[in-house]
Design an enzyme around this catalytic site. Structure first.
Site, PDB file in Angstrom:
ATOM      1  N   CYS A 159       0.844  -1.198   0.000  1.00 25.19           N
ATOM      2  CA  CYS A 159       0.000   0.000   0.000  1.00 25.19           C
ATOM      3  C   CYS A 159       0.882   1.253   0.000  1.00 25.19           C
ATOM      4  O   CYS A 159       1.557   1.518  -0.976  1.00 25.19           O
ATOM      5  CB  CYS A 159      -0.983  -0.041   1.164  1.00 25.19           C
ATOM      6  SG  CYS A 159      -2.365   1.114   0.949  1.00 25.19           S
TER       7      CYS A 159
ATOM      8  N   HIS B  89      -3.728  -5.744   0.601  1.00 21.74           N
ATOM      9  CA  HIS B  89      -3.531  -5.832   2.044  1.00 21.74           C
ATOM     10  C   HIS B  89      -4.752  -6.474   2.680  1.00 21.74           C
ATOM     11  O   HIS B  89      -5.540  -7.126   2.025  1.00 21.74           O
ATOM     12  CB  HIS B  89      -3.226  -4.455   2.655  1.00 21.74           C
ATOM     13  CG  HIS B  89      -4.191  -3.381   2.284  1.00 21.74           C
ATOM     14  ND1 HIS B  89      -5.477  -3.343   2.757  1.00 21.74           N
ATOM     15  CD2 HIS B  89      -4.041  -2.289   1.478  1.00 21.74           C
ATOM     16  CE1 HIS B  89      -6.087  -2.267   2.275  1.00 21.74           C
ATOM     17  NE2 HIS B  89      -5.253  -1.610   1.485  1.00 21.74           N
TER      18      HIS B  89
END
Length: 247
Positions: free
Chosen positions: A97, A200
């Protein structure tokens, strides 16, 4: 393998942990323990120097914009050269991310340019309309040492649009979801032993096979050399993540 130890350095685990990223480290620790492998985890925070030769895997998770700005400048000031040296000798560097954004050249937030460490040729721009790319995602990847394509499944939630430089390879091809920019079909980046992805939620508990690939690669082992584990629960988690993504 009992004498082998996976040495992990978590970068800014107190600040860059917005999406349960600690679960990724726990997954690696458990899979080492179940195989009789050693595991050490070292945290490197703001102002901490990093030894490029002391770790097999460097990990950088995601964070809020304010925290990401703090970490970005600290990465440039105190850790950039070490991470370049670590990657050059073959250590794994994994950014998830916000982590993938900081591995590139910069992240443009309107008129502000947040610096990256330039470990890979990419840059990120915040969407002008403020829109975010959100949802379950699945990508097809091909990794060294593995036969055929595999599927990584996870969750994405990012306002940035990441563009790869010419000749830079993505980690995978989007099967469902948005990926780096919502248009190209590319997700993440794979440049030598440097890996970045927007997946994620956290990533590794949903993809035990990928955790094992990281573990083996970081230790210089053939993934097939790892002792098999009873992965019924892990396989169920992976299947559920794929179903959520529609794959």
């Amino acid at each position: 393998m009992a004498e082998r130890t996976l040495r992990v350095c978590a970068l800014y685990p107190d600040l860059m942990n917005i999406y349960a990223d600690r679960g990724n480290m726990l997954m690696l620790e458990r899979r080492c323990a179940w195989r009789g492998l050693g595991f050490t985890l070292t945290a490197a925070g703001l102002g901490d120097a990093v030894d490029p030769d002391a770790h097999d895997l460097f990990y950088l998770g995601g964070g809020q914009d304010r925290d990401q700005r703090l970490c970005a400048q600290d990465l440039v000031d105190t850790k950039c050269d070490a991470l370049h040296a670590a990657a050059a000798r073959g250590a794994l560097v994994l950014g998830i991310c916000g982590g993938i954004q900081l591995l590139g050249h910069h992240y443009e937030l309107g008129d502000e340019r947040v610096p990256g460490i330039g470990l890979v040729d990419l840059h990120t721009v915040r969407a002008a309309d403020g829109s975010r790319l959100i949802g379950n995602v699945a990508i097809e990847v091909r990794l060294p040492g593995l036969d055929g394509p595999r599927v990584l499944a996870g969750f994405e939630n990012h306002g940035g649009r990441t563009m790869l430089g010419t000749g830079v390879h993505p980690l995978g091809r989007v099967l469902r979801g948005h990926g780096n920019d919502g248009r190209s079909g590319a997700e993440g980046v794979l440049a030598g032993t440097v890996i970045g992805t927007y997946l994620h939620g956290p990533l590794l508990p949903k993809n035990a096979w990928f955790a094992d690939w990281l573990l083996a690669t970081a230790l210089g082992l053939d993934p097939a050399a790892l002792a098999p584990l009873d992965d019924r629960l892990e396989d169920a988690a992976h299947a559920a993540a794929r179903r959520a993504a529609g794959v």
